[in-house]
Enzyme design. Sequence first.
Site, PDB file in Angstrom:
ATOM      1  N   CYS A 326       3.796   9.391   4.815  1.00 31.19           N
ATOM      2  CA  CYS A 326       5.111   8.801   5.072  1.00 31.19           C
ATOM      3  C   CYS A 326       5.290   7.595   4.153  1.00 31.19           C
ATOM      4  O   CYS A 326       4.337   6.859   3.907  1.00 31.19           O
ATOM      5  CB  CYS A 326       5.199   8.373   6.537  1.00 31.19           C
ATOM      6  SG  CYS A 326       6.808   7.706   6.997  1.00 31.19           S
ATOM      7  N   GLU A 360       3.061  14.659   1.207  1.00 34.19           N
ATOM      8  CA  GLU A 360       3.302  15.618   2.279  1.00 34.19           C
ATOM      9  C   GLU A 360       4.712  16.187   2.168  1.00 34.19           C
ATOM     10  O   GLU A 360       5.662  15.478   1.869  1.00 34.19           O
ATOM     11  CB  GLU A 360       3.104  14.930   3.636  1.00 34.19           C
ATOM     12  CG  GLU A 360       3.214  15.857   4.833  1.00 34.19           C
ATOM     13  CD  GLU A 360       2.890  15.158   6.140  1.00 34.19           C
ATOM     14  OE1 GLU A 360       3.633  15.346   7.114  1.00 34.19           O
ATOM     15  OE2 GLU A 360       1.889  14.428   6.165  1.00 34.19           O
TER      16      GLU A 360
END
Length: 466
Positions: A326, A360
């Site tokens: 993140c 990600e």
Amino acid sequence: SFFYSFVLHVCFIFHFICFFFFFFQAEDGIRDAQESRGLGDVYKRQTATRKDKDKHQHEEFEPPADATEPEGGWKEGSKLAGHWEEREWRATTIMEKQWDEREKGWSYYVHYDDYNRRLDEWITSRELRPRKQEEFVVQEEEETVVKRLKRVSRAEAQAESIHVNDEHAGLDEESIKEHHEATRMKNIQRLVLGKHDINTWYFSPFPEEFRFCKKLWSCEWCLKFFRNADSLKRHNRKCNSMHPPGDEIYRKNNISVFEVDGMGENKLFCQNLSFLAKLFLDHKTLYYDVDPFLFYLICQVDERGCHLAGYFSKEKHSQDEYNLACILTLPPYQQKGIGRFIISFSYELSKKEGKPGTPERPLSDMGYIAYSSYWKWALLDLLEKHEGEISIKDISEASCIKTEDVVITLQRLGLIRYYKGDHIVSLTEESLKELEVWRAKQKDNTMLVDPNKLQWTPKIYQKTWF
């Protein structure tokens, strides 16, 4: 009797003390770390309170151009024109309404059509009017239509198809609907962090005592939250820290980076950081379970301390070779190179670990643009400096950019060519000129990561979570 009366007085005083103790604990933002559970649990509680609303979704409706506001207010779903920041009229859809006792009129929570929902906000009826006929109909220019229909090369099409970023990947239609319903309205409008009073962008599943505060105050050092400024002032008299918790692993000029483990004594801090980040990230999930993650806090340093500017998280054990989970740059620090610094820093950690990594998936639109830019310049710089033959695997190992990202970046730049029965990497004059211009701009860039200032050794973490 005297003894019975004495016991009653003692019990009364004990209950009185307990009440004030727990009351002020709540006011000072003190709470226990919550058990790990997915955001879906929060969604279910949210949607349960709106059960009646879910039964009858409001149909979209565009009032006539000469219509006036009904006595009961505009209906939810009404398509109107909204005066955004008193600067321009935008196509607007009403999502919810409420009666404002102080203003003696209706207030509306609106979404500006064709704009990101981070701009959704409460406005008054004075800032709304019916749309004029064909007011927001945009005629496409012929040149735009031709460009949109233009055929692309096979390599470009393949590169684009690999990086299609569906933010709802893996969710069924019902789950997507539940997500949108639970997060369609911002629950907290503003966040005070240090000297910054920040407009929030999205819904965040804060604990019950904070979830529906219009404005939230946070200690910029320990990230505890408060419902009013006085509670924060009381806390600041006890909180003597001038930097985040964890280990400082990088410092150059006024930029500092701290590594914080999501497991152990800083678990509550990392949970609070996740709540705070969700106010500015529209990801489909957020987890209270921070044990499997490391958090890297990027801070701006001055005489008052180390101020949080952004952060990224990283899994301790990633089966998919993710080097970043993140990423967030806080609004007051955006457009200052923090985002590129974070991306570059994550790859410097990968180089220390000696293994290529990738962010990600799925990436947001802005995240994909930022990463595409980083990959482009990192690979062009590496190739220009290299002499002799080099394979895709060599490029990946030298840059620590995962092979798939290397291939699609080179394809997009048109640097992979078919020559004498084989694929080769070949720099073009145009790409070399671009690189020269980019390097000239970087000479005055104070936000470049200096690998020599990174004091960090990879650790092996025992997996104690499931």
